[in-house]
Motif scaffolding. Sequence first.
Motif, PDB file in Angstrom:
ATOM      1  N   GLU A  22       0.834  -1.197   0.000  1.00  0.00           N
ATOM      2  CA  GLU A  22       0.000   0.000   0.000  1.00  0.00           C
ATOM      3  C   GLU A  22       0.875   1.255   0.000  1.00  0.00           C
ATOM      4  O   GLU A  22       1.871   1.319   0.714  1.00  0.00           O
ATOM      5  CB  GLU A  22      -0.893   0.028   1.239  1.00  0.00           C
ATOM      6  CG  GLU A  22      -1.888  -1.109   1.309  1.00  0.00           C
ATOM      7  CD  GLU A  22      -3.054  -0.954   0.356  1.00  0.00           C
ATOM      8  OE1 GLU A  22      -3.433   0.194   0.043  1.00  0.00           O
ATOM      9  OE2 GLU A  22      -3.595  -1.985  -0.066  1.00  0.00           O
ATOM     10  N   THR A  78       0.352   5.274   0.753  1.00  0.00           N
ATOM     11  CA  THR A  78      -0.588   6.252   1.285  1.00  0.00           C
ATOM     12  C   THR A  78      -0.379   7.589   0.588  1.00  0.00           C
ATOM     13  O   THR A  78       0.752   8.070   0.493  1.00  0.00           O
ATOM     14  CB  THR A  78      -0.392   6.424   2.801  1.00  0.00           C
ATOM     15  OG1 THR A  78      -0.581   5.154   3.424  1.00  0.00           O
ATOM     16  CG2 THR A  78      -1.381   7.427   3.373  1.00  0.00           C
ATOM     17  N   SER A 136      -1.824  11.529   0.609  1.00  0.00           N
ATOM     18  CA  SER A 136      -2.619  12.515   1.331  1.00  0.00           C
ATOM     19  C   SER A 136      -2.510  13.847   0.600  1.00  0.00           C
ATOM     20  O   SER A 136      -1.419  14.277   0.238  1.00  0.00           O
ATOM     21  CB  SER A 136      -2.097  12.645   2.759  1.00  0.00           C
ATOM     22  OG  SER A 136      -2.837  13.608   3.460  1.00  0.00           O
ATOM     23  N   SER A 137      -3.658  14.483   0.380  1.00  0.00           N
ATOM     24  CA  SER A 137      -3.677  15.725  -0.376  1.00  0.00           C
ATOM     25  C   SER A 137      -4.942  16.501  -0.053  1.00  0.00           C
ATOM     26  O   SER A 137      -5.947  15.914   0.329  1.00  0.00           O
ATOM     27  CB  SER A 137      -3.633  15.405  -1.870  1.00  0.00           C
ATOM     28  OG  SER A 137      -3.812  16.565  -2.635  1.00  0.00           O
ATOM     29  N   THR A 160      -7.143   3.231  -3.993  1.00  0.00           N
ATOM     30  CA  THR A 160      -7.881   2.847  -2.793  1.00  0.00           C
ATOM     31  C   THR A 160      -8.382   4.110  -2.095  1.00  0.00           C
ATOM     32  O   THR A 160      -8.094   5.217  -2.534  1.00  0.00           O
ATOM     33  CB  THR A 160      -6.983   2.048  -1.828  1.00  0.00           C
ATOM     34  OG1 THR A 160      -5.972   2.915  -1.303  1.00  0.00           O
ATOM     35  CG2 THR A 160      -6.341   0.847  -2.524  1.00  0.00           C
ATOM     36  N   SER A 161      -9.071   3.926  -1.006  1.00  0.00           N
ATOM     37  CA  SER A 161      -9.578   5.083  -0.258  1.00  0.00           C
ATOM     38  C   SER A 161      -8.455   5.873   0.423  1.00  0.00           C
ATOM     39  O   SER A 161      -8.627   7.039   0.763  1.00  0.00           O
ATOM     40  CB  SER A 161     -10.597   4.636   0.786  1.00  0.00           C
ATOM     41  OG  SER A 161      -9.981   3.770   1.725  1.00  0.00           O
ATOM     42  N   THR A 162      -7.289   5.254   0.597  1.00  0.00           N
ATOM     43  CA  THR A 162      -6.174   5.930   1.265  1.00  0.00           C
ATOM     44  C   THR A 162      -4.976   6.176   0.353  1.00  0.00           C
ATOM     45  O   THR A 162      -3.972   6.721   0.793  1.00  0.00           O
ATOM     46  CB  THR A 162      -5.694   5.119   2.485  1.00  0.00           C
ATOM     47  OG1 THR A 162      -5.298   3.811   2.039  1.00  0.00           O
ATOM     48  CG2 THR A 162      -6.786   5.011   3.530  1.00  0.00           C
ATOM     49  N   GLY A 163      -5.062   5.768  -0.902  1.00  0.00           N
ATOM     50  CA  GLY A 163      -3.936   5.966  -1.816  1.00  0.00           C
ATOM     51  C   GLY A 163      -3.929   4.967  -2.951  1.00  0.00           C
ATOM     52  O   GLY A 163      -4.881   4.878  -3.721  1.00  0.00           O
ATOM     53  N   ARG A 171      -2.705   0.818  -4.224  1.00  0.00           N
ATOM     54  CA  ARG A 171      -2.267  -0.550  -3.931  1.00  0.00           C
ATOM     55  C   ARG A 171      -1.448  -1.002  -5.125  1.00  0.00           C
ATOM     56  O   ARG A 171      -1.950  -1.034  -6.254  1.00  0.00           O
ATOM     57  CB  ARG A 171      -3.460  -1.467  -3.711  1.00  0.00           C
ATOM     58  CG  ARG A 171      -3.071  -2.894  -3.395  1.00  0.00           C
ATOM     59  CD  ARG A 171      -4.320  -3.698  -3.030  1.00  0.00           C
ATOM     60  NE  ARG A 171      -4.044  -5.093  -2.870  1.00  0.00           N
ATOM     61  CZ  ARG A 171      -3.591  -5.650  -1.756  1.00  0.00           C
ATOM     62  NH1 ARG A 171      -3.364  -4.899  -0.699  1.00  0.00           N
ATOM     63  NH2 ARG A 171      -3.368  -6.948  -1.680  1.00  0.00           N
TER      64      ARG A 171
END
Length: 118
Positions: free
Chosen positions: A46, A48, A50-51, A72-75, A77
């Motif tokens: 994964e 990650t 963030s923005s 994905t919901s966080t970045g 895969r």
Amino acid sequence: MKSLLRVVVAISAAIFISSACSDEDAYYLTVSPLSVHFTAKGGAEEITVSSNGYWTYQWNDKIPDWVGVDITSTGLRITVDENTDKSSRTAFLLIFKSVESLQDTFKTVMVEQWGENE
């Protein structure tokens, strides 16, 4: 004289308002980790992202046939196939902000996989 004073006050107010904007208004992009490593067996990792704005990704070169990417919901895969070759292989994924923005923010993620004998 009054009109000159009004201009000075207006310019001062504009400078004050623009300097009062917080750093939260600035675009940011963080990516972690900036490199992922796989054994010859392959697997998934994964990343990650963030923005506070829209971001996307693309490969630095041609799309490698041995790597898959899913949002994905966080970045992201990253999925890597088994490497049956004896040598390692490397690809670079660019994660960057929307092209509509005037800032040049991007991060490079190295995807590396060792060969069968490594």
